[in-house]
Design an enzyme around this catalytic site. Structure first.
Site, mmCIF file in Angstrom:
data_model
loop_
_atom_site.group_PDB
_atom_site.id
_atom_site.type_symbol
_atom_site.label_atom_id
_atom_site.label_comp_id
_atom_site.label_asym_id
_atom_site.label_seq_id
_atom_site.Cartn_x
_atom_site.Cartn_y
_atom_site.Cartn_z
ATOM 1 N N ASP A 12 36.088 42.709 33.813
ATOM 2 C CA ASP A 12 37.174 43.108 34.455
ATOM 3 C C ASP A 12 36.994 44.655 34.959
ATOM 4 O O ASP A 12 37.320 45.350 34.074
ATOM 5 C CB ASP A 12 38.438 42.766 33.707
ATOM 6 C CG ASP A 12 39.564 43.502 34.770
ATOM 7 O OD1 ASP A 12 39.667 43.145 35.638
ATOM 8 O OD2 ASP A 12 40.553 44.255 33.982
ATOM 9 N N GLY A 49 38.480 47.334 37.148
ATOM 10 C CA GLY A 49 39.782 47.826 37.678
ATOM 11 C C GLY A 49 39.405 49.079 38.463
ATOM 12 O O GLY A 49 38.223 49.483 38.326
ATOM 13 N N ASN A 50 40.455 49.771 38.960
ATOM 14 C CA ASN A 50 40.152 50.848 39.692
ATOM 15 C C ASN A 50 39.728 52.088 38.792
ATOM 16 O O ASN A 50 39.226 52.869 39.191
ATOM 17 C CB ASN A 50 41.446 51.324 40.674
ATOM 18 C CG ASN A 50 41.770 50.408 41.828
ATOM 19 O OD1 ASN A 50 40.988 50.534 42.725
ATOM 20 N ND2 ASN A 50 42.705 49.737 41.558
ATOM 21 N N THR A 51 40.349 52.270 37.679
ATOM 22 C CA THR A 51 40.043 53.179 36.586
ATOM 23 C C THR A 51 39.134 52.908 35.622
ATOM 24 O O THR A 51 38.033 53.715 35.300
ATOM 25 C CB THR A 51 41.317 53.546 35.910
ATOM 26 O OG1 THR A 51 42.412 53.870 37.139
ATOM 27 C CG2 THR A 51 41.233 54.979 35.068
ATOM 28 N N VAL A 84 36.391 46.585 31.777
ATOM 29 C CA VAL A 84 36.658 46.169 30.371
ATOM 30 C C VAL A 84 35.609 45.118 30.377
ATOM 31 O O VAL A 84 35.635 44.274 31.182
ATOM 32 C CB VAL A 84 37.989 45.763 30.243
ATOM 33 C CG1 VAL A 84 38.250 45.155 28.759
ATOM 34 C CG2 VAL A 84 39.055 47.130 30.216
ATOM 35 N N ASP A 104 41.833 39.597 39.518
ATOM 36 C CA ASP A 104 42.689 39.872 38.155
ATOM 37 C C ASP A 104 44.050 39.211 38.068
ATOM 38 O O ASP A 104 44.168 38.760 37.178
ATOM 39 C CB ASP A 104 42.762 41.356 37.906
ATOM 40 C CG ASP A 104 43.536 42.250 39.097
ATOM 41 O OD1 ASP A 104 43.550 41.699 40.163
ATOM 42 O OD2 ASP A 104 44.024 43.191 38.726
ATOM 43 N N ASP A 162 51.503 42.762 34.790
ATOM 44 C CA ASP A 162 50.185 43.376 34.419
ATOM 45 C C ASP A 162 50.231 44.877 34.679
ATOM 46 O O ASP A 162 50.488 45.267 35.992
ATOM 47 C CB ASP A 162 49.047 42.480 35.233
ATOM 48 C CG ASP A 162 47.620 43.232 34.863
ATOM 49 O OD1 ASP A 162 47.539 44.007 34.000
ATOM 50 O OD2 ASP A 162 46.733 42.434 35.205
ATOM 51 N N THR A 184 46.658 50.209 36.896
ATOM 52 C CA THR A 184 46.630 51.299 37.738
ATOM 53 C C THR A 184 47.939 50.972 38.668
ATOM 54 O O THR A 184 48.743 52.032 39.121
ATOM 55 C CB THR A 184 45.434 51.409 38.738
ATOM 56 O OG1 THR A 184 44.327 51.759 37.836
ATOM 57 C CG2 THR A 184 45.663 52.784 39.632
#
Length: 266
Positions: A6, A8-10, A13, A110, A130, A133
């Site tokens: 996964d 994400g923007n930051t 995982v 996501d 959820d 970010t």
């Protein structure tokens, strides 16, 4: 073993999941738009091997990313590390999730993954929080259809805006204050971000549950996931189940539904 990734923007995982859906290892790395597939592959290999993962045991991979330019980079990186063709969550992938929003093609992968997991593990209707970010609050109806939701600024974004837009407020750790009515600047900031974020989620939940009641629903479940869910949601006034691995579980379910089209390349 399956790699469920996964991005994400930051953070990115990576969940290592045994056949049957048991998550046996979770590792994290920074999401970086400037890294090449070789750099991502080197980082993945090092982190996984440090965690004791046998790379030869990886028989498949599934990727969800909200950073589209990284999709081909991650796919190539997984191929380099494990010699498998990763399944990319997106159009044409079997999910078992009817999507009832105005343009189903615009839904983030996501959100699809968390909804797929919630559909199988929670009672319906279900509201899914959820906290990444951005903070998203989405809804599955009684039939397990994804019917929409809301997007809020994430807790980290809100805190960054507060400290960057003021001269005297310091950067702080996002943790609960010592008391509700705080008596110094740092504690006041903690109280504001914790209780303010919880209150914002409660406000959305109030309106969503009112809408469900108007549609004839008497009961529903609420589940929360994401990095700060454990910190914020205990201060919400609604009953919320915490599941930090909801997204990874959903990715495994999606991979399992599509496994016939993805085989090891060795």
């Amino acid at each position: 073993m399956i790699l469920a990734i996964d991005t994400g923007n930051t953070h990115t995982v990576i969940g290592c999941i045994n056949p049957g859906g048991e998550i046996v290892q979770i590792v994290r790395m920074e999401t970086n738009l400037h890294k090449t597939e070789n750099e991502y592959a080197a980082n993945m290999k090092l982190i996984l091997e440090m965690g004791g993962v046998d790379l030869h045991s990886i028989e498949g991979a599934v990727i969800s990313t909200v950073v589209p330019p990284l999709t081909p980079v991650l796919k190539k990186a997984v191929k380099l590390v494990a010699n498998v063709d990763a399944l990319i969550v997106g159009a044409g992938v079997r999910t078992g999730l009817p999507i009832m929003i105005d343009d189903p093609g615009t839904i983030a992968p996501d959100l699809v993954a968390t909804a797929v997991a919630a559909k199988e593990s929670m009672s319906l209707p279900c509201i899914i929080i959820d906290m990444g970010t951005a903070t998203t609050v989405t809804v599955l109806d009684q039939s397990g259809r994804y019917i929409g939701g809301a997007i809020l600024p994430g807790v980290g974004i809100s805190m960054n805006a507060l400290t960057q837009g003021t001269s005297l407020l310091p950067n702080i750790e996002i943790i609960p204050p010592n008391k509700v009515i705080a008596t110094n600047t740092v504690e006041c900031m903690k109280a504001g971000i914790i209780f303010g974020s919880a209150g914002a989620i409660d406000g959305v939940l109030d309106r969503f549950t009112e809408s469900l009641q108007a549609a004839g629903e008497d009961e529903w479940s609420i589940v929360a996931t994401g990095g700060l869910a454990n910190t914020i949601c205990p201060y919400c006034r609604h009953k919320i189940t915490l599941d930090p691995d909801l997204l990874l579980k959903g990715l495994y379910i999606i991979w399992d539904k599509n496994r016939g089209s993805k085989r090891r390349g060795r």
